[in-house]
Design a protein around this motif. Structure first.
Motif, mmCIF file in Angstrom:
data_model
loop_
_atom_site.group_PDB
_atom_site.id
_atom_site.type_symbol
_atom_site.label_atom_id
_atom_site.label_comp_id
_atom_site.label_asym_id
_atom_site.label_seq_id
_atom_site.Cartn_x
_atom_site.Cartn_y
_atom_site.Cartn_z
ATOM 1 N N MET A 128 -109.413 17.506 27.336
ATOM 2 C CA MET A 128 -108.547 17.775 26.196
ATOM 3 C C MET A 128 -109.386 18.301 25.027
ATOM 4 S SD MET A 128 -105.750 15.355 24.504
ATOM 5 C CE MET A 128 -105.027 15.773 22.968
ATOM 6 N N THR A 129 -108.854 19.284 24.324
ATOM 7 C CA THR A 129 -109.526 19.864 23.177
ATOM 8 C C THR A 129 -109.466 18.907 21.998
ATOM 9 O OG1 THR A 129 -108.850 22.058 23.908
ATOM 10 C CG2 THR A 129 -109.511 21.839 21.612
ATOM 11 N N GLU A 130 -110.596 18.736 21.327
ATOM 12 C CA GLU A 130 -110.602 17.908 20.121
ATOM 13 C C GLU A 130 -109.916 18.677 19.000
ATOM 14 O OE1 GLU A 130 -113.779 16.071 16.991
ATOM 15 O OE2 GLU A 130 -114.353 16.149 19.103
ATOM 16 N N ARG A 131 -108.993 18.032 18.331
ATOM 17 C CA ARG A 131 -108.221 18.658 17.254
ATOM 18 C C ARG A 131 -108.791 18.255 15.903
ATOM 19 N NH1 ARG A 131 -105.346 22.688 19.478
ATOM 20 N NH2 ARG A 131 -104.277 21.959 21.317
ATOM 21 N N SER A 132 -108.821 19.199 14.984
ATOM 22 C CA SER A 132 -109.256 18.916 13.625
ATOM 23 C C SER A 132 -108.595 19.890 12.670
ATOM 24 C CB SER A 132 -110.779 19.029 13.502
ATOM 25 O OG SER A 132 -111.184 20.367 13.720
ATOM 26 N N THR A 133 -108.510 19.490 11.424
ATOM 27 C CA THR A 133 -107.992 20.352 10.361
ATOM 28 C C THR A 133 -108.897 20.187 9.154
ATOM 29 O OG1 THR A 133 -105.737 19.945 11.133
ATOM 30 C CG2 THR A 133 -105.987 20.918 8.940
ATOM 31 N N THR A 134 -109.371 21.306 8.650
ATOM 32 C CA THR A 134 -110.169 21.302 7.431
ATOM 33 C C THR A 134 -109.427 22.126 6.394
ATOM 34 O OG1 THR A 134 -112.197 21.202 8.721
ATOM 35 C CG2 THR A 134 -112.399 21.902 6.424
#
Length: 160
Positions: free
Chosen positions: A1-7
């Motif tokens: 699974m792709t690691e999700r992030s928001t900056t």
């Protein structure tokens, strides 16, 4: 699974252009004019540019950097005040990956014989695919191309 992030990040670019607010605004509003300057970098190949410049209208640009996947800009116009202000939101994609979603405000003010343009972008950069420094650098490059275009038009007008 792709690691999700928001900056989240915001940047502001101010420039003075050697043309009236009406002329600089036109460079954003007219498809032929915008196509001349909008690609982030001069070596990026624009493959598609569609512009429906009105409140509720959209813009789509597909451009490809040398040796890379296509970058897609999908925008929606939310507020347009002729010669004064443009507000739009947009998503950027590389291939099928959405890399960011942003809100941009472009303001045009008289500055002597020219125009002071203030570009403000508030972005959500997704999953590490993009960041504010790359976006600001690409935006600055496009706005520098716009300035070159304005200066060329000024020279051509003085010749005629």
């Amino acid at each position: 699974m792709t690691e999700r992030s928001t900056t989240h990040a915001t940047f502001v670019i101010e420039r003075i252009y050697p043309a009236s607010p009406s002329r600089v605004f036109h460079a954003w509003a007219d498809l032929a004019a915008k196509t001349r300057w909008f690609a982030c970098h001069e070596d990026w190949k624009a493959e598609l540019h569609e512009l429906d410049f009105r409140v509720g209208g959209s813009e789509r640009v597909n451009m490809t950097p040398p040796g890379a996947e296509t970058h897609r800009f999908d925008a929606r116009y939310h507020d347009i005040v002729a010669d004064e202000r443009i507000i739009y939101s947009y998503a950027m994609h590389i291939g099928e990956k959405r890399i960011s979603v942003s809100l941009a405000t472009v303001q045009f003010e008289p500055a002597g014989e020219g125009t002071r343009m203030i570009f403000t972008e508030q972005g959500a950069f997704l999953d590490g695919w993009d960041d504010v420094s790359d976006r600001e650098e690409g935006t600055r490059a496009g706005l520098e191309t716009l300035e070159k275009m304005m200066r060329e038009e000024l020279v051509m007008a003085s010749v005629h």
